[in-house]
Design an enzyme around this catalytic site. Structure first.
Site, PDB file in Angstrom:
ATOM      1  N   ASP A 153      26.157 -18.694 -16.364  1.00 48.05           N
ATOM      2  CA  ASP A 153      27.441 -19.324 -16.656  1.00 48.05           C
ATOM      3  C   ASP A 153      27.254 -20.126 -17.933  1.00 48.05           C
ATOM      4  O   ASP A 153      26.498 -21.108 -17.950  1.00 48.05           O
ATOM      5  CB  ASP A 153      27.847 -20.235 -15.497  1.00 48.05           C
ATOM      6  CG  ASP A 153      29.202 -20.898 -15.709  1.00 48.05           C
ATOM      7  OD1 ASP A 153      29.761 -20.786 -16.817  1.00 48.05           O
ATOM      8  OD2 ASP A 153      29.706 -21.530 -14.747  1.00 48.05           O
ATOM      9  N   SER A 195      38.745 -14.624 -33.021  1.00 48.94           N
ATOM     10  CA  SER A 195      40.088 -14.107 -32.764  1.00 48.94           C
ATOM     11  C   SER A 195      40.928 -14.328 -34.002  1.00 48.94           C
ATOM     12  O   SER A 195      40.652 -15.246 -34.799  1.00 48.94           O
ATOM     13  CB  SER A 195      40.722 -14.834 -31.575  1.00 48.94           C
ATOM     14  OG  SER A 195      42.103 -14.549 -31.469  1.00 48.94           O
ATOM     15  N   TYR A 255      43.256 -22.814 -26.709  1.00 50.72           N
ATOM     16  CA  TYR A 255      42.510 -21.602 -27.062  1.00 50.72           C
ATOM     17  C   TYR A 255      42.425 -21.389 -28.581  1.00 50.72           C
ATOM     18  O   TYR A 255      41.320 -21.156 -29.108  1.00 50.72           O
ATOM     19  CB  TYR A 255      43.140 -20.385 -26.374  1.00 50.72           C
ATOM     20  CG  TYR A 255      42.431 -19.078 -26.624  1.00 50.72           C
ATOM     21  CD1 TYR A 255      41.285 -18.729 -25.926  1.00 50.72           C
ATOM     22  CD2 TYR A 255      42.913 -18.172 -27.568  1.00 50.72           C
ATOM     23  CE1 TYR A 255      40.635 -17.526 -26.150  1.00 50.72           C
ATOM     24  CE2 TYR A 255      42.276 -16.962 -27.802  1.00 50.72           C
ATOM     25  CZ  TYR A 255      41.139 -16.648 -27.095  1.00 50.72           C
ATOM     26  OH  TYR A 255      40.507 -15.444 -27.331  1.00 50.72           O
ATOM     27  N   LYS A 296      38.987 -21.243 -31.103  1.00 52.54           N
ATOM     28  CA  LYS A 296      38.648 -20.144 -31.999  1.00 52.54           C
ATOM     29  C   LYS A 296      38.583 -20.608 -33.461  1.00 52.54           C
ATOM     30  O   LYS A 296      37.781 -20.083 -34.243  1.00 52.54           O
ATOM     31  CB  LYS A 296      39.637 -18.994 -31.813  1.00 52.54           C
ATOM     32  CG  LYS A 296      39.514 -18.316 -30.450  1.00 52.54           C
ATOM     33  CD  LYS A 296      38.094 -17.819 -30.190  1.00 52.54           C
ATOM     34  CE  LYS A 296      37.953 -17.056 -28.886  1.00 52.54           C
ATOM     35  NZ  LYS A 296      36.589 -16.549 -28.667  1.00 52.54           N
TER      36      LYS A 296
END
Length: 250
Positions: A64, A145, A164, A168
């Site tokens: 993890d 991304s 998010y 990125k």
């Protein structure tokens, strides 16, 4: 890819989607692959579907990337059992459905930040130390991304991306900072950021988005790009590769 045959590639988030596609592409290119994932049983299930010559070179290890102890243990095992990492593909990433302003969303926000930023940094750190100890001219690939370069405006189905895009954007900066650090360390390890547009994976599970007419890439498109960037001649480093499906407007 000849120079990478029987060398060790580590792929985080390898249990599904882009990560599993990358693992398969690297196996098909002759590499030994260590797939790191929380759902390590999924890698084992998919390993059973591979041809024997590929399955023998795939190792699944539970990790993890939210947990530094897991990361350190994974790379210690790779060093002791496989002599170390030659390529790292930092693919693990999460997106949680919430808004920045939503009450009670702290755990979701922290999970995205810890996975997409801290986990990526720590995996890169451990992989680089493995490469440096053995004087390997390796390669670190960070999965970024298009939203790590520009936040889409006016795309309603992307309104719950919350932190998010910020994570990125961080990957964009981290990749360049890492590249400079390695140059200052007189290292020949390469660092690449790959920034896909929309890819049809588990992370894109918004029903409205799926039902919309926006075009999608498939995980194999990204896997092929990983093979491309690590197969460049030793004097060539691709810093950033942006991949979009034809017709994407954001």
């Amino acid at each position: 890819m000849d120079r990478w045959k029987n060398r060790v590639a580590v792929v985080t988030g390898a249990s599904a989607g882009i990560g599993w596609a990358i693992a398969q592409a690297l196996l098909n290119s002759g590499m030994i692959v260590v797939g790191l994932a929380r759902r390590v049983e999924k890698i084992e299930q998919q390993k059973a579907t591979l041809a024997a010559n590929l399955a023998s070179r795939l190792h699944a290890y539970k990790c993890d990337v939210n947990d530094e102890r897991d990361i350190v243990a994974a790379f210690k095992w790779i060093d002791s059992e496989l002599k170390g990492a030659d390529v790292l593909v930092n693919n693990a990433g999460v997106l949680k459905d919430t808004l920045l302003t939503a009450p009670g969303n702290t755990d979701k926000i922290k999970d995205v930040i810890n996975t997409n930023i801290t986990g990526l940094i720590l995996c890169a750190r451990e992989a680089y130390q493995s490469m440096k100890r053995r004087q390997v001219d390796g390669h670190i690939v960070n999965m970024n991304s298009v939203v790590g370069h520009s936040v889409p405006i006016g795309v309603d189905t992307l309104s719950t991306y919350n932190v998010y895009p910020a994570t990125k954007y961080a990957v964009t900066a981290i990749t360049e900072t890492l590249r400079i650090e390695l140059l200052n360390d007189n290292s020949k390890v390469k660092v690449t950021s790959i920034s896909p547009g929309a890819v049809r994976t588990e992370i894109f599970n918004d029903p409205d988005l799926i039902a919309s007419n926006i075009p999608f890439l498939v995980p194999e498109d990204i896997a092929n790009s990983v093979v491309h960037v690590i197969s460049t001649p030793k004097h060539v480093e691709i810093k950033e590769l942006t991949i979009k499906p034809l017709g994407e407007r954001f």
